[in-house]
Design an enzyme around this catalytic site. Sequence first.
Site, PDB file in Angstrom:
ATOM      1  N   TRP A 114      -0.016  15.352 -11.903  1.00  0.00           N
ATOM      2  CA  TRP A 114       0.257  15.919 -13.244  1.00  0.00           C
ATOM      3  C   TRP A 114       0.294  14.816 -14.295  1.00  0.00           C
ATOM      4  CZ3 TRP A 114       4.187  14.981 -16.721  1.00  0.00           C
ATOM      5  CH2 TRP A 114       4.316  15.892 -17.787  1.00  0.00           C
ATOM      6  N   HIS A 115       0.791  13.644 -13.883  1.00  0.00           N
ATOM      7  CA  HIS A 115       0.944  12.547 -14.834  1.00  0.00           C
ATOM      8  C   HIS A 115      -0.375  11.967 -15.276  1.00  0.00           C
ATOM      9  CE1 HIS A 115       5.152  12.647 -13.566  1.00  0.00           C
ATOM     10  NE2 HIS A 115       5.412  12.022 -14.683  1.00  0.00           N
ATOM     11  N   GLY A 116      -1.371  12.044 -14.453  1.00  0.00           N
ATOM     12  CA  GLY A 116      -2.644  11.493 -14.900  1.00  0.00           C
ATOM     13  C   GLY A 116      -3.704  11.542 -13.829  1.00  0.00           C
ATOM     14  N   PHE A 145       0.115  11.876 -21.128  1.00  0.00           N
ATOM     15  CA  PHE A 145       0.028  12.897 -20.100  1.00  0.00           C
ATOM     16  C   PHE A 145      -0.114  14.278 -20.741  1.00  0.00           C
ATOM     17  CE2 PHE A 145       0.757   9.320 -17.852  1.00  0.00           C
ATOM     18  CZ  PHE A 145       2.032   8.835 -17.820  1.00  0.00           C
TER      19      PHE A 145
END
Lengths: 324, 482
Positions: free
Chosen positions: B325-327, B482
Amino acid sequence: MKRFLYRLTFIAGMALVLMASSFLFTNQFIGKHAKIELDKSKSMLVIGHSHSECAFNDSLIVNSSNISSSAESYFYNYYKILAILKQNKQLKTVFIGFSNNQVDEVMDDWTWDDRHLQNKYKTYAPFIDLEGTKLLYTKNPNGLIGNFGASVFHNLYVIASGSNLTKKIGGYLSLVMTRPDTIPVKEQKGKEQYSFKKTSAVNLHYLKAIINKCKAENINVYLVRSPLHKEWKYLRNEQVFQRVLRKEFSATEFLDFKDFPLADSDFADSEHLNFRGARKFSLFFNRLLDEKMLLRADKEEFIKAEILKVSERIANGADFLPPR
Amino acid sequence: MLFNSISFAFFLPVVFVFYWFAAKNNLKRQNIVLLVASYFFYSCWDWRFLFLLVFSTLLDYYTGIKMSEAKTQKIKKFWFWLSILVNIGFLAVFKYYNFFASSFAEALSQLGINFSPWTLSIILPIGISFYTFHGLSYVIDIYKDKIKPERNFIDYSLFVSFFPLLVAGPIERATHLLPQIKKKRDFSYVKATDGMRQILWGLFKKIVIADHCATFANLIFNNHTLFPGSTLALGALFFTFQIYCDFSGYSDIALGTARLFGIDLLRNFAFPYFSRDIAEFWRRWHISLSSWFKDYLYIPLGGSRRGMGIAIRNTFIIFIVSGFWHGANWTFIAWGFLNAIFILPSVLFKTNRNHLDIVAAGSLMPSFKDILSIMLTFALTTFAWIFFRAESLNVAFDYISEIFSRSIFTVPQFPDRNIAMLTLLLTFIFFTVEWIGREQQYAIASMGLKWPRAMRWFAYLLIALGIFLFKGDEQVFIYFNF
């Protein structure tokens, strides 16, 4: 609600007054009391950005002090030289680094974009006048205001260390890197990316201001282009550079060492000399000064001839400078 | 428009005045003011992506109503999956397409097949990961009959786009935020002053601590081959402080700002670096995201109720997905995987709910056992942050191997040692204040409330002056990426 607004306004007002007065007071103090004392036995000064910073090793050039600084546009050079000339009456000659990127609009970013303001404003805030502040505010108000605090902190730090700015405003930078194999690759990318769009009127304005100030103080002033690698991308604007030189600075002598013969291994990158290149160039420059280059009427031809001699000596396997 | 910018300093009072004066005592007007302000705030980043935000809002609003009106489960499922797929589709295209394309190409090249994928040259719309998850949680809650759909489009749009949480959270729930939006807010002096206090603390965290630490973290990480292990270890430490102060500082400003308008947002950080184990850390770090994954992914997958094997599988899934999800980079997946490894012992031995209280509650000094636990947990999270920060897995491994080499015993090198020392000193003072205030919502929540007013205001002025003087080189909020 009223109570909240009154109290908030009062606290915010107090904070603003504290911040503004600390900014004004420390700037005034530094402006009046800062010491920028160069060696009194040296009457020549080199000023500019990273090109002159890395090229002129002042320990090898007799009678000279190099106060160039990386990423410094003429805007900051101007206020620096105002402060220096006040406290260093021994200066008789000033060499101003003048390179192809200094006519380009990129210098506008060097003057007022966030990154350069963060870097430069805190040092020069005490010396920048109202006109300069207005310029910065017009171009980047957020950036300028955001750096007031940093300049106060810097001022306090300088005051605490005796208000001596001499070593904080620039000096010869010895680069140890050698990237001969990356120069063509790097500049191949650079060639695809760079194309001249317009000049930086502001930067050229401040260059003129530096020249006029020096002349007003009876100081001999010269524009100097230090050696550059042929792959440097900004050389693509050479025609524009020459045009600006002819039209705007015809009254100022230009000493062009762009083609001084250096090997790839003498460069840290395509525009900066490493310590080896700086040594060679500085010894050469010193030799020319010894041979009274500054008194000659035909400086341009003289420099070209001397550079040619060096090239021939190197081609013949001799040392780049003949022994004395 | 950053929270710590001059433009926000003008924007906020204008919205405040319109909200409490022009829209006084009228719920509809209050919500319209906030919605217009939110869209304006978002368009200051990039007005083109406003259309994406509005489309996403319209989609979830419409599908929410259609689900509730569906006569059969099949139709209800259709609208549900339409919303899910379109929302995730946006994320997939804007955030992950290039990653999958280049990873696929690299996998093929390992097999000797040369393949140049078509890649997209698009900017990641700011806040997409956050507002998409707002919409997803709303749609999922309707599908599960936890909430009724919101039929007032303005109210729903405000839930998705409320400007304090729009670009970097906290990730709100419809059950928490919508009821507040549907109720007229009356000005509360206590709430407003508390909000201002939290904003002040958030600004201090971000501008002084995070931005100063960022200067050194960036210098060290970006030039890691030039530094010895001791400096790299310090670089990891600087990043650990940076990411906490950056993100929790932003959350503090978001929560404080919302409180100025009479709205309470979900708490996002609860002093995570004072955690005694990794499980506690994840109950205190980015709480809105970890609880989102727990409620919408971990529990639907069975949680820990279907045997140890399933519990372990689900643990790895949510941490890897959380990392992803963060990247779009293998480093984030590695970070997530590492955290799953770290939490595994507590899952296996069922000790993940051991530390539900606040460490050393009611006393100033923790026990020796707590100190050791905190230090170990802190060391593990710092180690994992190396992957989070590194540009690639190779860089992360190089970085770590240099730390664990003999050069760890050399003196750390810094181009500006004085500023580095000052940064460490400020960080130490900061964490001392955080420790003292760890039993509150944020460190200075009740600071000075029992002092004479002049002394309290002097303390606020001191913090404001500290922000002014010790401002670091400006950095973008990390979680904006993000």
